[in-house]
Design an enzyme around this catalytic site. Structure first.
Site, mmCIF file in Angstrom:
data_model
loop_
_atom_site.group_PDB
_atom_site.id
_atom_site.type_symbol
_atom_site.label_atom_id
_atom_site.label_comp_id
_atom_site.label_asym_id
_atom_site.label_seq_id
_atom_site.Cartn_x
_atom_site.Cartn_y
_atom_site.Cartn_z
ATOM 1 N N GLU A 1 10.803 -44.242 -17.534
ATOM 2 C CA GLU A 1 9.690 -43.562 -18.194
ATOM 3 C C GLU A 1 8.658 -44.530 -18.769
ATOM 4 O OE1 GLU A 1 11.680 -41.003 -21.041
ATOM 5 O OE2 GLU A 1 11.898 -39.415 -19.542
ATOM 6 N N TYR B 1 19.612 -37.663 -17.200
ATOM 7 C CA TYR B 1 19.266 -38.835 -16.399
ATOM 8 C C TYR B 1 20.307 -39.027 -15.312
ATOM 9 C CZ TYR B 1 18.536 -43.657 -14.968
ATOM 10 O OH TYR B 1 18.326 -44.781 -14.228
ATOM 11 N N GLN C 1 20.696 -35.376 -4.829
ATOM 12 C CA GLN C 1 21.990 -35.007 -4.257
ATOM 13 C C GLN C 1 22.629 -33.846 -5.011
ATOM 14 O OE1 GLN C 1 24.543 -38.443 -3.325
ATOM 15 N NE2 GLN C 1 22.746 -39.754 -3.608
ATOM 16 N N GLY C 2 21.876 -33.245 -5.936
ATOM 17 C CA GLY C 2 22.372 -32.083 -6.663
ATOM 18 C C GLY C 2 23.017 -32.382 -8.009
ATOM 19 N N GLY D 1 21.591 -33.615 -10.833
ATOM 20 C CA GLY D 1 20.760 -33.106 -11.928
ATOM 21 C C GLY D 1 20.970 -31.616 -12.127
ATOM 22 N N ASN E 1 5.353 -36.791 -14.785
ATOM 23 C CA ASN E 1 6.610 -36.805 -14.033
ATOM 24 C C ASN E 1 6.710 -35.599 -13.097
ATOM 25 O OD1 ASN E 1 9.189 -37.205 -13.079
ATOM 26 N ND2 ASN E 1 10.074 -37.641 -15.091
ATOM 27 N N TYR F 1 12.408 -28.821 -12.354
ATOM 28 C CA TYR F 1 12.610 -27.815 -13.400
ATOM 29 C C TYR F 1 12.123 -26.444 -12.940
ATOM 30 C CZ TYR F 1 13.303 -31.953 -16.322
ATOM 31 O OH TYR F 1 13.730 -33.136 -16.843
#
Length: 166
Positions: free
Chosen positions: A34, A93, A101-102, A104, A131, A138
């Protein structure tokens, strides 16, 4: 220690004090991503005090074949309108090599299940305006931006000054 197997190789578990060094490492990796590494003042002592002694937030860690792939830190907030607690997600994170790859989505699903089990009325988090990958992610979860709300923040000297106002 509660662990939830997401697949044969991937699981999410609640962090313990033994995880403090990896939590700090992940915080620094996130801050670097970030462009905010210069703002990290957290250290192992502070994390131990606030996460494990005073227990003001919770951390979950995702592992693939016993290798850490990421973490999430969250805590309760409260909605006066709903009359219920909510969960505020401070960070999710996933290490660069494990993205897309899923994992998150697994973190968010895990927290959503906690929110449901704990009777929470909502989940909230913030995202940096630039971002775009996170924003798209999201939105793919069904989350909506609260465009009519602006986040305000006091830190350090601002808190000190306000506390001293007579």
């Amino acid at each position: 220690m509660i662990t939830k197997a997401i697949s044969d190789q991937f699981s999410i578990r609640f962090a313990t004090p033994n995880d403090i060094p990896i939590i700090l490492q992940l915080i620094k990796e996130l801050a670097e991503y970030e462009n905010l590494l210069h703002m990290v003042v957290a250290d192992e002592k502070l994390l131990d005090e606030w996460l494990f002694q005073k227990k003001v937030a919770e951390v979950i860690i995702g592992e693939m074949n016993n290798t850490v792939v990421g973490f999430s830190l969250f805590f309760y907030n409260f909605s006066t309108f709903l009359g219920k607690p909510g969960i505020y997600i401070e960070d999710v994170y996933v290490k660069k090599e494990y993205r897309h790859q899923g994992y998150g989505k697994s973190f968010f699903r895990f927290i959503a299940q906690l929110a449901r089990e704990r009777g929470c009325g909502r989940m909230e988090w913030s995202v940096l305006d630039w971002n775009e990958p996170a924003i798209q992610f999201y939105q793919s979860l069904g989350a909506n931006p609260l465009n009519e709300w602006t986040v305000y923040r006091l830190t350090g000297e601002g808190i000190q000054s306000l506390a001293e106002v007579k």
